[in-house]
Design a protein around this motif. Structure first.
Motif, mmCIF file in Angstrom:
data_model
loop_
_atom_site.group_PDB
_atom_site.id
_atom_site.type_symbol
_atom_site.label_atom_id
_atom_site.label_comp_id
_atom_site.label_asym_id
_atom_site.label_seq_id
_atom_site.Cartn_x
_atom_site.Cartn_y
_atom_site.Cartn_z
ATOM 1 N N GLY A 195 -0.372 -3.362 5.394
ATOM 2 C CA GLY A 195 -0.634 -3.932 4.075
ATOM 3 C C GLY A 195 0.031 -5.269 3.837
ATOM 4 O O GLY A 195 -0.388 -6.029 2.961
ATOM 5 N N GLU A 199 2.877 7.460 9.737
ATOM 6 C CA GLU A 199 1.630 6.946 9.168
ATOM 7 C C GLU A 199 1.887 6.091 7.927
ATOM 8 O O GLU A 199 1.141 5.133 7.644
ATOM 9 C CB GLU A 199 0.671 8.090 8.830
ATOM 10 C CG GLU A 199 1.178 9.086 7.799
ATOM 11 C CD GLU A 199 2.004 10.223 8.394
ATOM 12 O OE1 GLU A 199 2.169 11.251 7.705
ATOM 13 O OE2 GLU A 199 2.467 10.080 9.546
ATOM 14 N N THR A 200 2.949 6.396 7.189
ATOM 15 C CA THR A 200 3.289 5.595 6.014
ATOM 16 C C THR A 200 3.819 4.232 6.434
ATOM 17 O O THR A 200 3.474 3.204 5.835
ATOM 18 C CB THR A 200 4.330 6.327 5.148
ATOM 19 O OG1 THR A 200 3.848 7.640 4.835
ATOM 20 C CG2 THR A 200 4.582 5.570 3.849
ATOM 21 N N ASP A 246 3.066 2.686 9.217
ATOM 22 C CA ASP A 246 1.913 1.929 9.710
ATOM 23 C C ASP A 246 1.130 1.318 8.550
ATOM 24 O O ASP A 246 0.696 0.159 8.620
ATOM 25 C CB ASP A 246 1.000 2.837 10.535
ATOM 26 C CG ASP A 246 1.590 3.182 11.892
ATOM 27 O OD1 ASP A 246 2.542 2.496 12.312
ATOM 28 O OD2 ASP A 246 1.102 4.136 12.526
ATOM 29 N N ARG A 247 0.934 2.102 7.484
ATOM 30 C CA ARG A 247 0.200 1.585 6.325
ATOM 31 C C ARG A 247 0.981 0.476 5.636
ATOM 32 O O ARG A 247 0.406 -0.526 5.184
ATOM 33 C CB ARG A 247 -0.099 2.728 5.352
ATOM 34 C CG ARG A 247 -1.069 2.355 4.240
ATOM 35 C CD ARG A 247 -1.657 3.587 3.570
ATOM 36 N NE ARG A 247 -0.690 4.262 2.716
ATOM 37 C CZ ARG A 247 -0.141 5.438 3.002
ATOM 38 N NH1 ARG A 247 -0.442 6.065 4.131
ATOM 39 N NH2 ARG A 247 0.712 5.981 2.154
ATOM 40 N N GLY A 271 0.790 -1.218 0.000
ATOM 41 C CA GLY A 271 0.000 0.000 0.000
ATOM 42 C C GLY A 271 0.827 1.274 0.000
ATOM 43 O O GLY A 271 0.287 2.375 0.104
ATOM 44 N N THR A 272 2.151 1.153 -0.120
ATOM 45 C CA THR A 272 3.048 2.310 -0.158
ATOM 46 C C THR A 272 4.128 2.065 -1.195
ATOM 47 O O THR A 272 4.307 0.955 -1.684
ATOM 48 C CB THR A 272 3.733 2.547 1.208
ATOM 49 O OG1 THR A 272 4.677 1.490 1.445
ATOM 50 C CG2 THR A 272 2.726 2.606 2.342
#
Length: 278
Positions: free
Chosen positions: A220, A212-213, A215-216, A161-162
């Motif tokens: 994911g 936050e990135t 964590d994502r 997701g990143t």
């Protein structure tokens, strides 16, 4: 004297030595597999990949695969186990397609499974056993491993997701998945191979990016929870797009730790391999 063998042959000889010296009943980083199961998997994969596929389609739990366990059953005594380890050392048969493309198909497989043995067992919390540092990782092996990992990591991180940037401290870096926000995964090629191939609690890497990135990114990855991917450096670390991380990671990796960063190396495992190979 330089080692003129192919990197895949160097690693095959190394894992064969480790298997020969290991307790066949010891657990590995592969849940449900003992050392003997993992050795049997390597042999079956190279000689009867159709049976590996049948086991996968059977839905059997690891350690209960019908075809794999037939091979394991013949290796439960010392003589049988030594014969199994010797078959790992010989590699795929001459007629096998894996023999023709062994560097492409087998190097990462052998390195990751070698560490599955070296870093087991896992305790009740999923932690891996500290492993002694390796002194048999040749410069050619590290360089080729990096090329193999960077070429497949985009697929491995497809659910992240990143954006994802792989960084070798003091060495190369590569954007393997583009995105407006990205995470840098920092470690030597062996650790990057482990992380990309799902051994995230055992891999000694640092994650750098916005909190936050990160964590994502962790959310994911299938089966991950925050903290599973190793030390996280959310503040004072790198932040931004994959392109920005790729451009700035090289300098930051060579400078060492900065405020807000955590080192990726565990003191229990000693020094990482010599990375003065680039």
């Amino acid at each position: 004297m330089s080692d003129e063998r192919r990197p895949v042959d160097v690693e095959r000889a190394a894992i064969a030595r480790t298997l020969a010296a290991a307790d066949p009943g010891a657990p590995t980083l592969c849940a449900g597999w003992r050392v003997v199961d993992l050795a049997a998997h390597l042999v079956l994969r190279e000689r009867r990949p159709d049976l590996v596929l049948r086991d996968l389609l059977s839905g059997a739990e690891p350690g209960r695969e019908p075809h794999l366990q037939r091979l394991v059953a013949d290796a439960l005594d010392p003589v049988g186990y030594r014969a199994l380890a010797a078959r790992v050392a010989t590699g795929p048969p001459r007629w096998s397609p894996l023999r023709l493309a062994e560097s492409t198909t087998n190097l990462v497989e052998l390195v990751v499974h070698h560490e599955d043995v070296r870093r087991g067992p896992r305790d009740a919390d999923g932690a891996s056993e500290p492993a002694e540092p390796r002194d048999d990782l040749t410069p050619d092996l590290l360089r080729e491993l990096w090329q193999r990992v960077r070429s497949t990591a985009g697929l491995m991180y497809r659910s992240s997701g990143t954006g994802v940037v792989l960084v070798v401290p003091g060495g190369p870096r590569a954007t393997v998945r583009r995105g407006a926000d990205a995470v840098a995964v920092v470690g030597d090629p062996v650790e990057l191979a482990l992380h990309a191939n799902g051994r995230r609690r055992a891999a000694q890497v640092t994650l750098e990016g916005r909190p936050e990135t990160i964590d994502r990114f962790l959310a994911g990855l299938s089966g991950d929870v925050p903290g599973d991917a190793g030390p996280v450096a959310p503040s004072g670390g790198l932040a931004g797009s994959a392109e920005g991380l790729a451009g700035s990671a090289e300098g930051s990796a060579s400078r060492g730790a900065e405020p807000g960063r955590r080192e990726e190396q565990s003191p229990e495992r000693g020094a990482p391999p010599n990375l003065d190979v680039w």
